[in-house]
Each structure stands twice: as structure tokens, then as C-alpha cells.
Design an enzyme around this catalytic site. Structure first.
Site, mmCIF file in Angstrom:
data_model
loop_
_atom_site.group_PDB
_atom_site.id
_atom_site.type_symbol
_atom_site.label_atom_id
_atom_site.label_comp_id
_atom_site.label_asym_id
_atom_site.label_seq_id
_atom_site.Cartn_x
_atom_site.Cartn_y
_atom_site.Cartn_z
ATOM 1 N N ASN A 139 25.127 -19.286 43.324
ATOM 2 C CA ASN A 139 24.507 -19.439 42.008
ATOM 3 C C ASN A 139 23.082 -18.884 42.006
ATOM 4 O O ASN A 139 22.672 -18.170 41.082
ATOM 5 C CB ASN A 139 24.456 -20.923 41.622
ATOM 6 C CG ASN A 139 25.792 -21.462 41.161
ATOM 7 O OD1 ASN A 139 26.746 -20.721 40.964
ATOM 8 N ND2 ASN A 139 25.863 -22.767 40.991
ATOM 9 N N ARG A 466 38.387 -11.888 31.602
ATOM 10 C CA ARG A 466 38.519 -11.808 33.050
ATOM 11 C C ARG A 466 39.945 -12.173 33.406
ATOM 12 O O ARG A 466 40.553 -13.026 32.770
ATOM 13 C CB ARG A 466 37.599 -12.798 33.768
ATOM 14 C CG ARG A 466 36.167 -12.716 33.378
ATOM 15 C CD ARG A 466 35.328 -13.665 34.227
ATOM 16 N NE ARG A 466 34.039 -13.860 33.590
ATOM 17 C CZ ARG A 466 33.065 -12.974 33.623
ATOM 18 N NH1 ARG A 466 33.251 -11.838 34.262
ATOM 19 N NH2 ARG A 466 31.919 -13.211 33.016
ATOM 20 N N ARG A 496 30.461 -9.439 33.065
ATOM 21 C CA ARG A 496 29.534 -9.218 34.167
ATOM 22 C C ARG A 496 30.159 -9.517 35.521
ATOM 23 O O ARG A 496 30.793 -10.530 35.734
ATOM 24 C CB ARG A 496 28.284 -10.084 33.986
ATOM 25 C CG ARG A 496 27.221 -9.838 35.042
ATOM 26 C CD ARG A 496 25.952 -10.563 34.693
ATOM 27 N NE ARG A 496 25.481 -10.191 33.386
ATOM 28 C CZ ARG A 496 24.778 -9.079 33.131
ATOM 29 N NH1 ARG A 496 24.508 -8.256 34.096
ATOM 30 N NH2 ARG A 496 24.377 -8.826 31.919
ATOM 31 N N HIS A 526 34.464 -12.256 23.754
ATOM 32 C CA HIS A 526 34.553 -13.384 24.671
ATOM 33 C C HIS A 526 35.594 -14.405 24.224
ATOM 34 O O HIS A 526 35.911 -15.329 24.965
ATOM 35 C CB HIS A 526 33.169 -14.047 24.779
ATOM 36 C CG HIS A 526 33.061 -15.087 25.846
ATOM 37 N ND1 HIS A 526 32.909 -16.421 25.564
ATOM 38 C CD2 HIS A 526 33.085 -14.991 27.198
ATOM 39 C CE1 HIS A 526 32.843 -17.107 26.686
ATOM 40 N NE2 HIS A 526 32.937 -16.276 27.693
ATOM 41 N N TYR A 559 39.206 -24.541 36.963
ATOM 42 C CA TYR A 559 38.357 -24.724 35.789
ATOM 43 C C TYR A 559 38.976 -25.751 34.859
ATOM 44 O O TYR A 559 40.184 -25.720 34.605
ATOM 45 C CB TYR A 559 38.223 -23.412 35.005
ATOM 46 C CG TYR A 559 37.296 -22.387 35.568
ATOM 47 C CD1 TYR A 559 37.049 -22.297 36.930
ATOM 48 C CD2 TYR A 559 36.664 -21.487 34.733
ATOM 49 C CE1 TYR A 559 36.200 -21.338 37.441
ATOM 50 C CE2 TYR A 559 35.810 -20.511 35.227
ATOM 51 C CZ TYR A 559 35.579 -20.443 36.594
ATOM 52 O OH TYR A 559 34.740 -19.489 37.082
ATOM 53 N N ARG A 655 27.383 -28.894 30.825
ATOM 54 C CA ARG A 655 27.495 -28.685 32.257
ATOM 55 C C ARG A 655 26.214 -28.123 32.862
ATOM 56 O O ARG A 655 25.770 -28.541 33.912
ATOM 57 C CB ARG A 655 28.644 -27.732 32.586
ATOM 58 C CG ARG A 655 28.861 -27.584 34.102
ATOM 59 C CD ARG A 655 29.894 -26.538 34.457
ATOM 60 N NE ARG A 655 29.316 -25.192 34.416
ATOM 61 C CZ ARG A 655 29.807 -24.205 33.677
ATOM 62 N NH1 ARG A 655 30.833 -24.411 32.903
ATOM 63 N NH2 ARG A 655 29.253 -23.010 33.692
ATOM 64 N N HIS A 683 34.440 -26.592 31.820
ATOM 65 C CA HIS A 683 34.304 -25.291 31.162
ATOM 66 C C HIS A 683 34.697 -25.313 29.685
ATOM 67 O O HIS A 683 34.466 -24.344 28.965
ATOM 68 C CB HIS A 683 35.172 -24.266 31.908
ATOM 69 C CG HIS A 683 34.909 -22.842 31.564
ATOM 70 N ND1 HIS A 683 35.830 -22.059 30.897
ATOM 71 C CD2 HIS A 683 33.842 -22.045 31.781
ATOM 72 C CE1 HIS A 683 35.336 -20.843 30.732
ATOM 73 N NE2 HIS A 683 34.129 -20.805 31.252
#
Length: 782
Positions: A139, A466, A496, A526, A559, A655, A683
Site C-alpha cells: 500500500n 479489471r 491503473r 468504472h 473482496y 474502509r 469493497h
């Protein structure tokens, strides 16, 4: 959509253009933030990530001061545009205090500190503690590559002004340097003093070269000669050999050698090969870092020279992408070229072993053109993302108990072993999925695979932000196209750090005959959408999936996400309209059951928040409950402040980043903010409103950040089934309960972990409770 000029500018890399990405006129903008960044999980292939939501656009920088973004805008427009039913202009347009926003960089560092606290917690299973150490390190790598790099770039170009929190960019940068240094020291200490010794007690030894037996050293020397030495490339530094380029995140040895004939000392760099295993097994359950093995055999690389010293170092570079879409005839080709340039971004952090020779450190700082503030001396080994491999060892007694998701009960086939007919199930009822507690493979994946194989299915339309390298979702879409179905795939190739993989799969889909499009210029796509069109007799029926998570079968096991499978005609019509907008020239801006960014999502949420004030004043049930990854957008936060000031209870389950200050007298005493971190990455995004006794609930892909609301295509779907609304309401209540383990945010920006009650007994863990509930449900069904 009504937005402040500073926010309008934030979604546009070309502020001199007269039209926005939708083709509508824009006002003259001020300098805005650059293109945005996605959340990325840094994790092992089999381990969960606790990723931040980073944003290379530096939301909050390059805008007007905090009062300019929020106060004047809300004073002039809150009541008129967002007033809702019965909104009182007098109170709703009152000025809000300065300093009401927390700094987002500080908040991000606090998020990563929460990850570190899980690693420091003795109650966390031991290999999971190692995993959290690796997550923390990964991270922080991304934070420096994106947020710190972007902030430095904007300071250097002179376009950054105060953040929404009121801090100057230089103040933020110094805050980051100080706080990250403290956290990295804690991180190293946790490994050195707690996790590594406890692993040794359990038979897993992470040791250095000097601790190896003679037999182990001999075995590793053979390995070095056969598999390591051939791929090493020592690079000298002298008048004939300039200082070599140090690639980002690579681990390197700075070596000092002496010529025994001339007596001259020389500097050389040896890169640790990134494709080799970082921890080498010297003997069963005894692991030594690869760099130690290389360091022990440097004489093999510099024959005839005396090796005087060696020191490990690691550089983090700016790895943000800048692609000017309007200037690129082919976005795919432009992105591929930019990916090549990414490797050469300027350095933003230098990690060195704390024992490094001052002369060597001075050379590195000078050659890398880095400041002393960006140097981080640490005890070795550097780069603890390597602990992902250790965390993946097959020692189940040192991990969370294994959990295998089951098929959702509304999709389960109870009469035979055959796969369920998902279309038939959806004709009976909507299905609300909660991953990873409900299996992704037997729900969303099966939905698309069944669609691909069904001869009555005429078309499939799908967004892909993704997905995995061996994706069954991609395979299903290819199968559908090859069988003659119309397949439209909207691939976000600018996701990204997944750009290269997405380019690969985009080309594979095109070769199979899928219609592949890359969305709208200036906007990332997205939203998580899937639409299946099926011939049923004389009519066409549309089946839809709207989710909060990516169509990624592997991360769906790690997730926490929500999804709605439905045959509702309104949702199907909405998705048809939205896909037409994404692939063609449709200008539809209103939908039946969707809120879509960048046009209607912020407006729609703020209108509903404001409406809760009217319900509260009229004595009707009123509340706002939100679950998101990040809460940063000033307009939304100000709407929540105003609701709180009117007496509306507001709960925010976040989160990661939160710029909202809860519990401030006269401003936010009716707001609570909680955070939950654990074995699964929280998520999902949920928005619930009391709505005068008729609860309204939405779920979807959008976080409350500028990039999501202004520079992305995002979608929320309204949940209409009363049972589903009640289920989501219970989930939100559970996450916010004082009897649930969580972190509580204070008005000063500090987070306090609440893991035990007043008697020292462990509080309930949300994720374990949901696992237990699924197990009990499965047991009762057998």
C-alpha cells in the site's frame, strides 16, 4: 449537472476546450486536478489486499481554497437545486465552518496504520500478520508512486494550491514524510521484534546468511552458481560508466570494491533479479533473503577485486500515467507507449539499510537527485512485500479458518446435480448477491457462461474494469462472439497498474469478433454492468447484473462486494440506454432505476440527503446510512453536515479515506464514522435513506470522491425488493453497532480501535458473523 467551476475543471485535462466530455458547453474553469487513479490491491495471488483508494489527480489540490469549493457553492445553490421537499433555506444555506474537512493524505496514512494494527495484533493468526505486513508495504509503495509523486509534480509546476483541509501542498508533503517515517519504523519493528520471532517459534525461520549452517550455505552456493549468477549484471560507476538507471521498486545492492593494484575504490550496483523467489529455502522451513545469498558471493561477480562493503537500497518512482486522449489517434497505442515511459519517472523515496555507509548514501542521494527528507533508513530486510510468499505457506493452523463460498440459495439447484437455470430463477425474483459469502462462480460467472451457451441469447453487453489473466468471464464472452452472438465489451484499458493486462485482453476479445470499445474521452468507465438480451417467444427479455466489484473471479473470493441480478424491465432498459451512451452518441441523462455519474449521481445523492432533513422536520423517519471505500467529496460531506445540523442521524461506514469530521458540536454531533478491516477487503458501496418510513436503498460502483463523481462513469441501482432493502439495512446496522469490532473516527481525525468490550471480551467480527450465517444456512438446507 450543477457543479462548482473548480470541480468542473478537475475532470478536464484541457481546460481551454469549450465543451465537456459529454459535448455540452462548460464555463471557463480554474486550474483543476489531473486524471484520476484507481484502487489497487497489492497482494499475493492467493492473499487478500487492503488497498487504498489513491487518486493521481490529487483531488483537493489545484482547486480553490476550501471555502471557495464549498461555501459559496452551497450558499448559492443548496436550497434551490438540492433543497428537496420542504427544505428550509435559512438553515440549509448557513455558512459551514472553515477547517471542517480532514486532510485526505493524513486520512490515507491512518488507513494504512489500521492495516498495520492488524499485523501488530497478537490475536490475528500468525501468517495473517505476515500478510498484513506485506499489504502495508505494498500500500505504501503505491501511495508514494501515485499520491506523493503527483503532489511533488504539482508543487514543482506551481499549479497546486491549498487542499480542502486548508493545508498548503508543502505542509502536506512534510506531514507525509514525518508520518510515513513513523509508520515504516513501526512496521519494521513489528516484523523484527514480533512476527519473525513468533514464526521461528512455530518452525518457520526467516534468517540471514550468517545464521545458516555450513551445509545450508554450501547448498545455496550451488544454487547461486547454477540459477542466480547467470542472470546477475553488475554495473560499475566510473568516468566511462555513468550511474545506472535504477528502476522503481527494484531491490539493489550498492557495492564498494577496491582494485588491489591501484588501491582505488569503485562503486557498483547489482540489481536483485525480480523474477527469482525473494526468500530461498535453505532447508525445510528455513528461509533466507535472495539478496543475502547474492551479497555472500559478490567475489564471484567482481573477480580480482576486493569487496569492501555492500548495502541494500530501493527506489520508489513516480509511476503515474498521463495520456492525452484527444491527441491520440489510437488510445491503445498511446497507452502502450506511456507504459514504457512509466519506468523512468522521477524518484520520490529512497529506502536504505540503516547501516549504510554515509559516503555511499551521499552518492545515492546525489545521483538520484533526491532530498534528505525522502531517504528512509530501515533495518533489513527491505521490501517486506516479499512476506506474501511466506504468508502463502501451507500452514492452515496459522491462518484464518478456511471458508468456501456456497451457491446463493435463490440459485441453488436442490432437485438434481445439474447447474441451475439462472434465467428461470431471475424470472421468479431478483437475486441480491453478497460476495465472497455467496459464490461468484455459481452466480455472476455462471450467468455469463449460461448466456454464452444459450442459443436463445442474442446479445451480451459487458463492462470490464479489471479481470484475471485466465478469466472465465473473458472466455465466456469469446465463446458467445464465436457462436454468432452480438457481444459488446467496454474495456477500461486505463485501469491503473492493470493497463498491460487489459490491453492484452482487449485485443484477444477483438480477435474473437467482440465489439470492443474504450468508453468516453476524459472519463474512466468504472461501473460494473452486464446485460443479456434473450429471445423468449415473441418478445425479448433483458437480464441484468449491477455490482460493486470487478468481474474478477479470483478477487471475488477475497473482496466483499454486492451485486443485483434481475430481469426487471426498467433496469434492462436503463442498461441498454447506458451501454448505447458508452458505445455510441446517445445523450440520455435520466434513468428509471439508475443514478449515473458524472451527470446525476452526486446530484441525486445530495437531493436524497437533503430530503431526509425535510422528513425529520415533519416528524417522519429519517436517517442516512452510507457504506463506501472513501468519503472525500466536499459537496456530499457538506450535505451530510447540514443533515446532521438539522438532527438527522448519519452513519458512514468507510474502509479507507474519510475527510469528514464526526462528532463536532454544532456541526456533526449526529454523525458517526466507522471502519472495518479484516480477512476480506470491504469493497461494497451502499446508500440507504429513511425516506419518511419507506426506506430507499442504492448500491453500485461509486465512492464519494471527485474522480468517481466527476471523471468516471459510475452507476448505482435502486434496490426495490423489500426483503433486499431490509437485508442491506441489517448489514449497515451491524457494521455501525457498538458491539461490533471496528475503528471509530474522532473529530480530530484520529481513529480508535474497538476490539473488546468494557469487560475485555472480544467484540463481534462482522465478517466472521456473515461466514457463520452462511454455514448455518447451508447446514440447514442439507
Amino acid at each position: 449537472m450543477n457543479r462548482p467551476p473548480s470541480a468542473q475543471a478537475a475532470d478536464d485535462p484541457h481546460p481551454d476546450r469549450s465543451l465537456d466530455p459529454w459535448g455540452t458547453p462548460r464555463p471557463q474553469p480554474s486550474v483543476g486536478s489531473l486524471t484520476a487513479h484507481r484502487p489497487r490491491t497489492t497482494a499475493s495471488p492467493d492473499g487478500p489486499g487492503l488497498e487504498p483508494d489513491l487518486d493521481a489527480g490529487l483531488d483537493g489540490y489545484g482547486t480553490e481554497p476550501a471555502a471557495g469549493r464549498g461555501d459559496g457553492y452551497e450558499r448559492g445553490q443548496a436550497a434551490g437545486e438540492y433543497g428537496g421537499e420542504g427544505a428550509g433555506a435559512g438553515e440549509d444555506t448557513a455558512e459551514l465552518p472553515q477547517g471542517r474537512f480532514l486532510d485526505r493524505e493524513r486520512s490515507w496514512l491512518a488507513f494504512n496504520e489500521r492495516v498495520l494494527e492488524l499485523a501488530e495484533d497478537p490475536a490475528t493468526p500468525l501468517l495473517e500478520r505476515a500478510n498484513y505486513l506485506a499489504i502495508f508495504a505494498g500500500n505504501l509503495d503505491e501511495f508514494f508512486m501515485v499520491r506523493v509523486a503527483g503532489l511533488k509534480r504539482r508543487i514543482a509546476t506551481g499549479v497546486a494550491t491549498r487542499s480542502a483541509s486548508g493545508l498548503q501542498p508543502r505542509e502536506v508533503l512534510e506531514l507525509i514524510w514525518t508520518r510515513s517515517r513513523e509508520l515504516m519504523a513501526r512496521h519494521a519493528a513489528c516484523y523484527q521484534q514480533d512476527v519473525a520471532p513468533e514464526l521461528a517459534e512455530r518452525g518457520i525461520h526467516l534468517i540471514r546468511w550468517a545464521e545458516l549452517s555450513e551445509k545450508e550455505q554450501g547448498r545455496l552456493f550451488t544454487l547461486f552458481r547454477q540459477q542466480i549468477f547467470p542472470v546477475l549484471t553488475p554495473l560499475a560507476v566510473d568516468p566511462a560508466h555513468p550511474f545506472p538507471y535504477i528502476s522503481g521498486l527494484s531491490l539493489n545492492l550498492a557495492v564498494v570494491v577496491r582494485n588491489p593494484v591501484s588501491g582505488h575504490q569503485h562503486f557498483a550496483r547489482v540489481k536483485v533479479p525480480p523474477l527469482l523467489s525473494r526468500f530461498l529455502e535453505a532447508s525445510p522451513q528455513r528461509y533466507v533473503p535472495l539478496e543475502d545469498v547474492i551479497a555472500a558471493h559478490l567475489e564471484e561477480l567482481f573477480p580480482g577485486m576486493e569487496v569492501l562493503a555492500h548495502h541494500m537500497f530501493r527506489v520508489t518512482r513516480n509511476e503515474d500515467l498521463e495520456v492525452e486522449e484527444d491527441d491520440a489517434e489510437n488510445l491503445l497505442q498511446a497507452l502502450e507507449k506511456e507504459l514504457m515511459r512509466r519506468r523512468f519517472g522521477p524518484p520520490v523515496r529512497l529506502e536504505v539499510e540503516e547501516t549504510i555507509d554515509p559516503y555511499v548514501l551521499d552518492l545515492l542521494v546525489r545521483e538520484l537527485k533526491i532530498t534528505d527528507a525522502e531517504v528512509y533508513p530501515l533495518p533489513g530486510p527491505l521490501d517486506l512485500t516479499a512476506l506474501f510468499r511466506i504468508a502463502a505457506l501451507d500452514r492452515p493452523e496459522l491462518k484464518f479458518p478456511k471458508f468456501v463460498a456456497g451457491t446463493h440459495r435463490d440459485l441453488a439447484e436442490v432437485e438434481s446435480a445439474s447447474a441451475p437455470d439462472i434465467f428461470a430463477a431471475l424470472r421468479e425474483r431478483d437475486v441480491l448477491l453478497h460476495h465472497p459469502y455467496d459464490s461468484f462462480s455459481t452466480s455472476v460467472q455462471a450467468f455469463l457462461e449460461q448466456a454464452a451457451a444459450d442459443p436463445d441469447v442474442l446479445a451480451i453487453k459487458q463492462t470490464l474494469y479489471r479481470t484475471s489473466g485466465d478469466s472465465p468471464i473473458v472466455d465466456a464472452l469469446i465463446d458467445a462472439a464465436e457462436s454468432g452472438k452480438q457481444v459488446l465489451v467496454l474495456v477500461e484499458i486505463k485501469a491503473r497498474f492493470d493497463e498491460q493486462a487489459n490491453i492484452k485482453w482487449a485485443r484477444k476479445l477483438e480477435e474473437a469478433g467482440c465489439h470492443v470499445v474504450y468508453g468516453l474521452v476524459g472519463l474512466k468507465t468504472h461501473c460494473k454492468l452486464s446485460l443479456v438480451v434473450r429471445q423468449e417467444g415473441e418478445t425479448l427479455r433483458r437480464y441484468s447484473h449491477v455490482g460493486t466489484g470487478n468481474y474478477h473471479p479470483k478477487t471475488a473470493r477475497l473482496y466483499e462486494d454486492l451485486g443485483l441480478l434481475t430481469a426487471d424491465p426498467q433496469v434492462g432498459a436503463d442498461l441498454s440506454d447506458l451501454f448505447n451512451r458508452l458505445s455510441g452518441y446517445s445523450r440520455r441523462e435520466t434513468y428509471r432505476r439508475l443514478l449515473v455519474a458524472p451527470r446525476s449521481l452526486r446530484d441525486g445523492l445530495v437531493a436524497r440527503i437533503t430530503k431526509e432533513t425535510a422528513h425529520h422536520r415533519a416528524g417522519r423517519p429519517a436517517y442516512v446510512r452510507i457504506k463506501v471505500n472513501s468519503m472525500v467529496d466536499e459537496t456530499v460531506i457538506d450535505a451530510l453536515y447540514r443533515a446532521s445540523m438539522a438532527g438527522v442521524p448519519v452513519d458512514v461506514w468507510v474502509r479507507g479515506i474519510c475527510a469528514l469530521r464526526p462528532g463536532v458540536a454544532g456541526l456533526s454531533e449526529n454523525i458517526r464514522v466507522r471502519s472495518v478491516l479484516g480477512r476480506f477487503l470491504e469493497h461494497s458501496r451502499v446508500f440507504a435513506f429513511g425516506n419518511g418510513g419507506e426506506p430507499e436503498v442504492w448500491l453500485g460502483s461509486a465512492d464519494m470522491m471527485h474522480r468517481n463523481l466527476d471523471r468516471r462513469i459510475e452507476a448505482l441501482v435502486r434496490v426495490t425488493d423489500p426483503g433486499h432493502r431490509a437485508s442491506l439495512g441489517r448489514l449497515l446496522e451491524l457494521g455501525m453497532s457498538d458491539t461490533t469490532e471496528s475503528w471509530h473516527l474522532g473529530g480530530d481525525g484520529g481513529w480508535t480501535r474497538r476490539a473488546t468490550d468494557a469487560d475485555g471480551q472480544p467484540l463481534r467480527n462482522v465478517q466472521e458473523m456473515l461466514i457463520d450465517a452462511r454455514r448455518r444456512r447451508r447446514g440447514s438446507a442439507t
